[in-house]
Design a protein around this motif. Structure first.
Motif, short mmCIF file in Angstrom:
data_model
loop_
_atom_site.label_atom_id
_atom_site.label_comp_id
_atom_site.label_asym_id
_atom_site.label_seq_id
_atom_site.Cartn_x
_atom_site.Cartn_y
_atom_site.Cartn_z
N LYS A 142 23.95 30.53 22.63
CA LYS A 142 23.27 29.39 22.03
C LYS A 142 22.76 28.44 23.12
O LYS A 142 23.53 27.97 23.95
CB LYS A 142 24.21 28.65 21.09
CG LYS A 142 23.53 27.54 20.36
CD LYS A 142 24.42 26.87 19.36
CE LYS A 142 23.60 25.79 18.69
NZ LYS A 142 24.38 24.96 17.85
N HIS B 250 25.56 28.23 31.31
CA HIS B 250 24.91 27.25 30.45
C HIS B 250 23.43 27.64 30.35
O HIS B 250 22.71 27.59 31.34
CB HIS B 250 25.06 25.84 31.04
CG HIS B 250 26.48 25.46 31.28
ND1 HIS B 250 27.40 25.31 30.28
CD2 HIS B 250 27.15 25.22 32.43
CE1 HIS B 250 28.56 24.97 30.79
NE2 HIS B 250 28.44 24.92 32.10
N ARG C 193 27.46 19.49 31.79
CA ARG C 193 28.54 20.49 31.75
C ARG C 193 28.72 21.18 33.08
O ARG C 193 29.83 21.45 33.52
CB ARG C 193 28.27 21.53 30.67
CG ARG C 193 28.41 21.00 29.27
CD ARG C 193 28.18 22.11 28.27
NE ARG C 193 28.15 21.61 26.89
CZ ARG C 193 28.00 22.38 25.83
NH1 ARG C 193 27.87 23.69 25.98
NH2 ARG C 193 27.98 21.86 24.63
N ILE D 210 21.40 25.11 25.01
CA ILE D 210 21.69 23.68 24.97
C ILE D 210 20.59 22.96 25.72
O ILE D 210 19.75 23.58 26.37
CB ILE D 210 23.08 23.36 25.58
CG1 ILE D 210 23.18 23.87 27.02
CG2 ILE D 210 24.19 23.97 24.73
CD1 ILE D 210 24.48 23.53 27.70
N SER D 211 20.57 21.64 25.64
CA SER D 211 19.53 20.88 26.33
C SER D 211 19.79 20.87 27.84
O SER D 211 20.91 21.09 28.29
CB SER D 211 19.49 19.44 25.80
OG SER D 211 20.65 18.74 26.23
N ASP E 278 13.28 23.00 24.88
CA ASP E 278 13.65 21.77 25.58
C ASP E 278 12.58 21.40 26.61
O ASP E 278 12.50 22.01 27.67
CB ASP E 278 15.00 21.97 26.25
CG ASP E 278 15.53 20.69 26.88
OD1 ASP E 278 15.13 19.61 26.46
OD2 ASP E 278 16.34 20.80 27.81
N GLU F 77 22.38 18.23 28.76
CA GLU F 77 23.74 18.65 28.43
C GLU F 77 24.21 19.74 29.40
O GLU F 77 25.37 19.74 29.83
CB GLU F 77 23.82 19.15 26.99
CG GLU F 77 25.16 19.64 26.56
CD GLU F 77 26.25 18.57 26.52
OE1 GLU F 77 27.43 18.95 26.46
OE2 GLU F 77 25.92 17.37 26.56
#
Length: 145
Positions: A52, A95, A62, A54-55, A102, A58
């Motif tokens: 999945k 990530h 992380r 993420i931006s 985005d 983010e």
């Protein structure tokens, strides 16, 4: 969002049309095989094959916390798919940022690649690496954990 699904939908539709034509001609085995091949290609080129996304913000947050690399990718990119497949299960530890979802991620990739949206771009410890070898990415991942 729709742009990410365009290629998988086209693959599924083309596969269905070809399989139908073959089935109407009596080639049921070939039709079934062709339909399976096109369905597999559609799945591999869809966002479903990747963890999945993420931006970018983010992912950077992380990554700063856990030291894991950030991968900027886009659906339909054969090099991204090759990286994802060769990383295997360890890909879930990275990530992932879909640059089509985005805008900040797309801007980060353009900044790292002289204005081009070249993916996959992997950021390790704040340094971008364009289309790196999967074994190198795996090494970076193991050294960060």
């Amino acid at each position: 969002m729709m742009r990410a699904w365009t290629l998988p939908i086209l693959l599924a539709l083309c596969g269905s049309a070809l399989a139908t034509a073959l089935a109407l001609g009596g080639n049921y085995g070939t039709a079934a095989t062709l339909l399976l091949v096109f369905a597999l290609l559609a799945c591999l080129n869809s966002p479903l094959a990747f963890p999945k996304p993420i931006s970018a913000l983010e992912a950077q947050r992380r990554s700063a916390a856990d030291g894991r690399p950030v991968v900027f990718w886009r659906p339909g990119c054969t090099y991204c798919l090759q990286l994802r497949i060769r990383l295997g299960r360890s890909a879930r530890q990275l990530h992932w940022v879909d640059i089509w979802r985005d805008p900040a991620g797309a801007a980060a990739v353009r900044e790292a690649n002289d204005g081009n949206e070249t993916v996959p771009t992997v950021v390790v410890a704040g340094r971008p690496h364009t289309n790196p070898d999967p074994s190198w990415v795996r090494e970076q991942l193991s050294s960060s954990t």
